[in-house]
Write an enzyme that holds these catalytic residues in place. Structure first.
Site, PDB file in Angstrom:
ATOM      1  N   SER A 324      -1.147   4.765   4.348  1.00 10.80           N
ATOM      2  CA  SER A 324      -1.946   5.379   3.281  1.00 10.80           C
ATOM      3  C   SER A 324      -3.400   5.628   3.663  1.00 10.80           C
ATOM      4  CB  SER A 324      -1.897   4.507   2.026  1.00 10.80           C
ATOM      5  OG  SER A 324      -0.575   4.445   1.514  1.00 10.80           O
ATOM      6  N   HIS A 368       3.027   4.956 -11.577  1.00 15.16           N
ATOM      7  CA  HIS A 368       1.641   5.062 -12.016  1.00 15.16           C
ATOM      8  C   HIS A 368       1.471   5.978 -13.222  1.00 15.16           C
ATOM      9  CE1 HIS A 368       1.107   3.769  -7.748  1.00 15.16           C
ATOM     10  NE2 HIS A 368       0.085   3.103  -8.252  1.00 15.16           N
ATOM     11  N   CYS A 381      -1.253   6.065  -4.885  1.00 12.71           N
ATOM     12  CA  CYS A 381       0.054   6.502  -5.384  1.00 12.71           C
ATOM     13  C   CYS A 381       0.796   7.321  -4.331  1.00 12.71           C
ATOM     14  CB  CYS A 381      -0.136   7.336  -6.659  1.00 12.71           C
ATOM     15  SG  CYS A 381       1.415   8.022  -7.292  1.00 12.71           S
TER      16      CYS A 381
END
Length: 629
Positions: A324, A368, A381
């Site tokens: 990420s 989310h 996310c």
């Protein structure tokens, strides 16, 4: 009558032949006499000089190798005085016998003896070779008394390379080692290495070998029948190597290694405005002093076979899925192609491609909900970026990411840097002989699948983001210095490259999102913001090492360590005037927010406050920007 006539003819021929032979002998004798006269009279001076030169030796003088220092003049590599034994094989009457007798005076192992013999067999007999290094005071005294018994073997005072910070700098500074037969093929044979026994093997020592080594000199000496020097006739002094001033801060490097103690991983810290490397840590590590005079086979085997790979420089050789940590860059590519940051995507905790029942999970199982680009980065996310990657397509995603340096070498001044990988259709066809699938694009959107990055690449692209698109080349060399003339010179660094988006506010939007990662109420790295006296932009990452089958969940506690997720964090600070950009990777460390992020906070705190003296306790707290969009 006929027989008498024939005899007369034969006698005549025979006499002619005798005369011809006598003439040839006379001619050859005359030529020999003339040659002797020429050599004895006309060439007398030349051969008298050559005769004298049988007693004259040309001894190379080794130059002093340049020092290596950090940005604050701390010495990272220097030269210390040692006593060594040198041998010139062509002046030793019986090598085996002398070595056997010498071993009774000065300790030699069988491994030492065999290594020496192997070296001597590969080198000319007239070249001096190092027999033993680092003699103790007792060994020096014993040999000095007995030196007359060993013609061709001499006691010599030398300078030996030493690394005072040992394992803290091994993956940066590297080390020198004895010139091997393989090295001989690389060095210039025209006297460039006369008298020089060591050469840079890895790291800065190898990268800047020609700058550090200097130029050898020579001394003409008169020697006696035993090979000992009687007097010095003439000297051409050597030129010392240049000193190198590096950009690294040894105390920040020490703090980085301390933060990685007991872990396997890497830390790379860069000054964003200049590209200067502040710290480049790879753990575990090793002591480079072991290699200077030849490491034992047993010790080398231990280092080389260790599962922890201490010889492996993870900072430039290690290639990891970035996870990420790349989401800010994916957002920038999306913004360039019209996908606004305010665009909302619904995250139920999973994502599926059209006409497919396979679910690509979000790290948050419950999802989310409705989420925009700001919150998607802040809360990391996955579904948002699965969707964005599919909408972009791999071609646009690959091209956009490569603009920032993904899948390309940074150009750092260390040998062997790896390029990482920004995959695409053509690459997969070439490398695997397979077509590119939409699922590959989904994985690429969150830095998984085939994508790979080195720690120095992650730090470099983070510095580019801190500079709002100004890409600098990471480098360690800050300045060279001539120690004799006391003149310094800055190196030529590659020109900065401007990665200009369609709108300048794109960088502002992504950087604000990464600020919220650390300072936002729901940021994945909010745990490190407690009592922080400056603002930081960052991004956590947790990269899978092995895939998880559909329908199964990742259970870290019951997963062998070698299969656990890697922990990552990238960031820069202070937000308004970045002084440091950092990338942290902890192999099999698990959550990026729990392991890598706290390390980054510790190191940025140390550099900004302890090293630069910024953000004292009396300073005001950073402003509250939680309402900015």
């Amino acid at each position: 009558m006929r027989r008498s006539r024939a005899n007369e003819i034969d006698q005549y021929v025979l006499e002619n032949r005798y005369m011809l032979i006598l003439l040839m002998i006379a001619l050859l004798s005359f030529l020999l006499f003339m040659r002797v006269a020429y050599l004895q009279i006309a060439q007398h001076g030349r051969f008298e000089l050559l005769s004298l030169e049988n007693h004259i030796d040309r001894v190379p003088l080794e130059p002093v190798r340049g020092l290596i220092l950090d940005r604050n003049e701390e010495v990272l590599a220097h030269n210390v005085k040692v006593f060594n034994l040198e041998i010139r094989p062509d002046r030793v009457s019986s090598l085996d016998r002398d070595l056997e007798e010498l071993s009774r005076l000065v300790e030699f192992t069988q491994e030492d003896m065999q290594a020496l013999k192997t070296t001597l067999e590969s080198r000319p007999s007239f070249e001096r070779q190092t027999l033993k290094t680092n003699l103790t005071d007792e060994q020096v005294a014993v040999f000095s008394v007995n030196q007359h018994r060993f013609p061709g073997i001499e006691l010599k005072v030398d300078l030996q390379r030493d690394y005072p910070y040992g394992d803290l700098t091994s993956h940066i500074v590297g080390y020198v080692g004895r010139i091997s037969p393989d090295d001989r093929e690389l060095v210039n044979e025209q006297g460039e290495y006369d008298g020089i026994s060591h050469i840079g093997k890895i790291g800065i020592e190898s990268q800047y070998e020609k700058t550090l080594k200097g130029a050898p000199g020579h001394s003409q000496v008169e020697i006696n029948a035993h090979g000992r020097i009687v007097r010095h006739l003439k000297q051409d002094l050597p030129n010392a190597g240049q000193n190198l001033h590096l950009s690294m801060d040894i105390l920040l490097q020490k703090e980085s290694m301390a933060a990685l103690e007991g872990l396997e991983g890497a830390v790379v810290a860069i000054e964003p405005k200049t590209g200067e490397i502040l710290a480049l840590a790879s753990a575990p590590t090793y002591d480079p002093n072991l290699f200077v005079n030849g490491i034992s086979q047993t010790r080398y085997a231990q280092l080389n076979s260790s599962e922890l790979k201490p010889l492996f420089n993870r900072s430039i050789y290690g290639q990891y899925a970035p996870g990420s940590t790349i989401k800010g860059f994916v957002s920038l590519v999306g913004l360039e192609h019209g996908f606004e940051h305010a665009r909302e995507v619904y995250c139920p905790g999973w994502y599926s491609l059209p006409n497919s029942d396979r679910r690509y999970r979000c790290w948050r199982r419950t999802g989310h909900g409705l989420i925009d680009g700001y919150a998607a980065i802040e809360r990391s996310c996955d579904v948002y970026f699965y969707d964005l990657a599919i909408r972009l397509g791999i071609d646009r995603l690959q091209e956009g990411m490569m603009r920032f340096g993904f899948g390309q070498k940074t150009g750092i001044d260390l040998q062997g840097e790896r390029s990482g990988l920004m995959p695409g259709m053509e690459w997969k066809k070439r490398a695997h002989g397979q077509s590119w699938y939409p699922g590959d694009t989904v994985n690429s959107g969150i830095g998984q699948g085939y994508m790979l990055m080195t720690p120095v690449q992650l730090a470099s692209v983070t510095a580019t983001l801190a500079n709002r698109g100004v890409a600098v080349t990471p480098h360690l060399l800050r300045m060279t210095e001539n120690p004799v003339r006391q003149q310094s010179e800055s190196p030529v660094v590659a020109e900065q490259k401007q990665i200009q988006p369609q709108q300048d506010e794109f960088y502002d939007q992504v950087i604000e999102s990464m600020r919220r990662v650390v300072h936002g109420a729901r940021g994945t790295a909010r745990g490190i913001s407690t009592d922080m006296r400056y603002e930081m932009a960052g991004k956590t990452g947790t990269a899978q090492v092995v895939g998880i089958p559909q329908g199964q969940e990742y259970d870290e506690a019951n997963t062998p360590k070698k299969y656990r997720d890697h922990s990552l964090f990238v960031g820069f600070a202070p937000l308004d005037d970045p002084r440091i950009a950092i990338a942290v990777i902890v192999e099999h460390g698990g959550s990026g927010s729990k392991v890598a992020a706290p390390i980054a906070r510790r190191l940025i705190d140390y550099y900004l406050m302890d090293r630069l003296g910024l953000f004292t306790p009396e300073a005001e707290s950073p402003p509250d920007r939680s309402d900015l969009t």
